[in-house]
Design an enzyme around this catalytic site. Structure first.
Site, mmCIF file in Angstrom:
data_model
loop_
_atom_site.group_PDB
_atom_site.id
_atom_site.type_symbol
_atom_site.label_atom_id
_atom_site.label_comp_id
_atom_site.label_asym_id
_atom_site.label_seq_id
_atom_site.Cartn_x
_atom_site.Cartn_y
_atom_site.Cartn_z
ATOM 1 N N ARG A 1 -3.324 -5.698 6.491
ATOM 2 C CA ARG A 1 -4.424 -6.405 7.138
ATOM 3 C C ARG A 1 -5.763 -5.693 6.933
ATOM 4 O O ARG A 1 -6.821 -6.313 7.097
ATOM 5 C CB ARG A 1 -4.147 -6.582 8.632
ATOM 6 C CG ARG A 1 -2.951 -7.485 8.907
ATOM 7 C CD ARG A 1 -2.653 -7.616 10.385
ATOM 8 N NE ARG A 1 -1.436 -8.374 10.606
ATOM 9 C CZ ARG A 1 -1.378 -9.703 10.692
ATOM 10 N NH1 ARG A 1 -2.491 -10.397 10.588
ATOM 11 N NH2 ARG A 1 -0.228 -10.318 10.888
ATOM 12 N N ASP B 1 4.843 -0.373 12.793
ATOM 13 C CA ASP B 1 5.319 -1.544 13.528
ATOM 14 C C ASP B 1 6.457 -1.116 14.453
ATOM 15 O O ASP B 1 7.601 -1.566 14.311
ATOM 16 C CB ASP B 1 5.772 -2.621 12.554
ATOM 17 C CG ASP B 1 4.620 -3.167 11.731
ATOM 18 O OD1 ASP B 1 3.674 -3.697 12.332
ATOM 19 O OD2 ASP B 1 4.651 -3.030 10.499
ATOM 20 N N HIS C 1 0.856 -1.183 0.000
ATOM 21 C CA HIS C 1 0.000 0.000 0.000
ATOM 22 C C HIS C 1 0.894 1.235 0.000
ATOM 23 O O HIS C 1 2.130 1.125 -0.069
ATOM 24 C CB HIS C 1 -0.951 -0.017 1.203
ATOM 25 C CG HIS C 1 -0.263 -0.285 2.509
ATOM 26 N ND1 HIS C 1 0.589 0.621 3.121
ATOM 27 C CD2 HIS C 1 -0.285 -1.368 3.331
ATOM 28 C CE1 HIS C 1 1.040 0.130 4.252
ATOM 29 N NE2 HIS C 1 0.534 -1.079 4.413
ATOM 30 N N GLY D 1 8.738 1.118 8.633
ATOM 31 C CA GLY D 1 7.703 2.073 9.011
ATOM 32 C C GLY D 1 7.420 2.085 10.501
ATOM 33 O O GLY D 1 7.486 1.044 11.175
ATOM 34 N N HIS E 1 3.992 1.349 2.313
ATOM 35 C CA HIS E 1 5.187 0.692 1.801
ATOM 36 C C HIS E 1 5.872 1.554 0.742
ATOM 37 O O HIS E 1 7.102 1.701 0.734
ATOM 38 C CB HIS E 1 4.829 -0.657 1.171
ATOM 39 C CG HIS E 1 4.293 -1.668 2.109
ATOM 40 N ND1 HIS E 1 2.989 -2.113 2.060
ATOM 41 C CD2 HIS E 1 4.875 -2.353 3.135
ATOM 42 C CE1 HIS E 1 2.792 -3.024 2.990
ATOM 43 N NE2 HIS E 1 3.923 -3.180 3.664
ATOM 44 N N GLN F 1 7.435 -16.135 11.710
ATOM 45 C CA GLN F 1 7.016 -15.071 12.627
ATOM 46 C C GLN F 1 5.527 -15.094 12.910
ATOM 47 O O GLN F 1 5.004 -14.219 13.591
ATOM 48 C CB GLN F 1 7.432 -13.705 12.078
ATOM 49 C CG GLN F 1 6.678 -13.229 10.845
ATOM 50 C CD GLN F 1 7.267 -11.953 10.274
ATOM 51 O OE1 GLN F 1 8.377 -11.940 9.772
ATOM 52 N NE2 GLN F 1 6.503 -10.864 10.356
ATOM 53 N N GLN G 1 8.538 -3.721 16.363
ATOM 54 C CA GLN G 1 9.352 -4.465 15.406
ATOM 55 C C GLN G 1 10.577 -3.648 14.995
ATOM 56 O O GLN G 1 11.683 -4.186 14.869
ATOM 57 C CB GLN G 1 8.527 -4.833 14.172
ATOM 58 C CG GLN G 1 9.314 -5.566 13.099
ATOM 59 C CD GLN G 1 8.414 -6.073 11.996
ATOM 60 O OE1 GLN G 1 7.812 -7.152 12.110
ATOM 61 N NE2 GLN G 1 8.302 -5.315 10.917
#
Length: 289
Positions: free
Chosen positions: A190, A153, A34, A150, A37, A61, A156
């Site tokens: 998602r 997250d 999207h 990004g 990204h 993961q 992460q």
């Protein structure tokens, strides 16, 4: 754009480019791309002479096999978007290519400390070990000067930043702002799994984060502000895994302050799913700075 399905072919391409003085920016993804990204590709394009993207839905993961099976796959569209956005190379490997030893074979153990036990780590046991395993493999292949990820997250990003230190990678971590839909919902792959009514209701996550930001430092205590935001989400028919305010130290450690702190970035963080929905959404919002 060059498309590589074998890591050794990409290695040879990158070795040749580096010999000519190219600086490499790397954007790892799981596809279903999207604009969030693509903003990473744009940023990498501005800062590096060669932009590499990867699309790989990493099985190690996912602590929920059903979540792995339902992850959206839109490869043809993704390739078109990357080509139009200006990526130079795409790594699109198979599971066997990335895990010749088999994804079920135990991999290296990374010491991520408390990052692996709080927030996402608490609700997705083993998740960050899987993230570390695949990012380590990808970094060994691409060997970028800069790694672009990004802020959506956030945890992460903190884990990967810690990973760079653990493995001695010289890559510079660039954390880019979250891109949002016009109503504030964080862009996410998602979101494709949400029905129309769920999509409209999902903006409640952003509204709850904004409520915390707008009331931080006011007469109401921080725990009371967070409690009110949780009630808002529950009223919007959300089951909440967590909604908290964290402060992030320079070393990546996460603190859970009971009042606003100065000198450290603070974020409101949330993970929740609508009642009856299998789609779990996460978001965060910077509270200061």
């Amino acid at each position: 754009m060059y498309l590589f399905k074998r890591k050794d072919d990409l290695r040879r391409f990158l070795t040749s480019a580096r010999e000519k003085g190219a600086t490499t920016g790397f954007v790892p993804t799981m596809g279903a791309l999207h604009q969030g990204h693509l903003s990473l590709i744009h940023r990498a394009r501005q800062e590096c002479s060669l932009v590499v993207c990867s699309i790989f839905v990493n099985p190690t993961q996912f602590n929920d096999p059903a979540d792995f099976e339902k992850y959206p796959i839109t490869i043809e569209k993704d390739i078109q978007l990357l080509t139009a956005t200006g990526a130079d190379a795409l790594l699109l490997p198979s599971v066997a290519e990335m895990y010749p030893e088999g994804p079920g074979t135990p991999g290296p153990r990374y010491d991520f400390g408390e990052l692996e036990t709080v927030l996402e780590g608490r609700y997705r046991p083993g998740h960050f070990q899987g993230v570390g395993r695949i990012v380590h493999k990808l970094l060994d292949i691409v060997q970028p000067q800069r790694l672009f990820m990004g802020q959506k997250d956030l945890q992460q990003c903190l884990v990967v930043k810690h990973l760079l230190k653990l493995i001695g990678s010289p890559a510079e971590m660039i954390i880019c702002p979250t891109l949002r839909e016009p109503d504030g919902l964080a862009m996410s792959s998602r979101n494709m799994r949400l029905g129309p009514a769920e999509r409209n209701n999902a903006v409640a996550l952003y509204k709850a984060l904004c409520y915390v930001r707008d009331h931080l430092g006011g007469p109401t205590s921080l725990p009371e502000v967070v409690a009110a935001a949780r009630l808002q989400l529950q009223s919007a028919k959300f089951d909440i895994d967590y909604l908290d305010v964290i402060a992030v130290r320079e070393d990546g450690a996460v603190l859970f302050p009971q009042a606003p702190v100065s000198g450290l970035p603070m974020y409101a963080v949330v993970a929740a799913s609508m009642k009856g929905s299998p789609v779990r959404l996460i978001d965060n919002l910077l509270m200061n700075g």
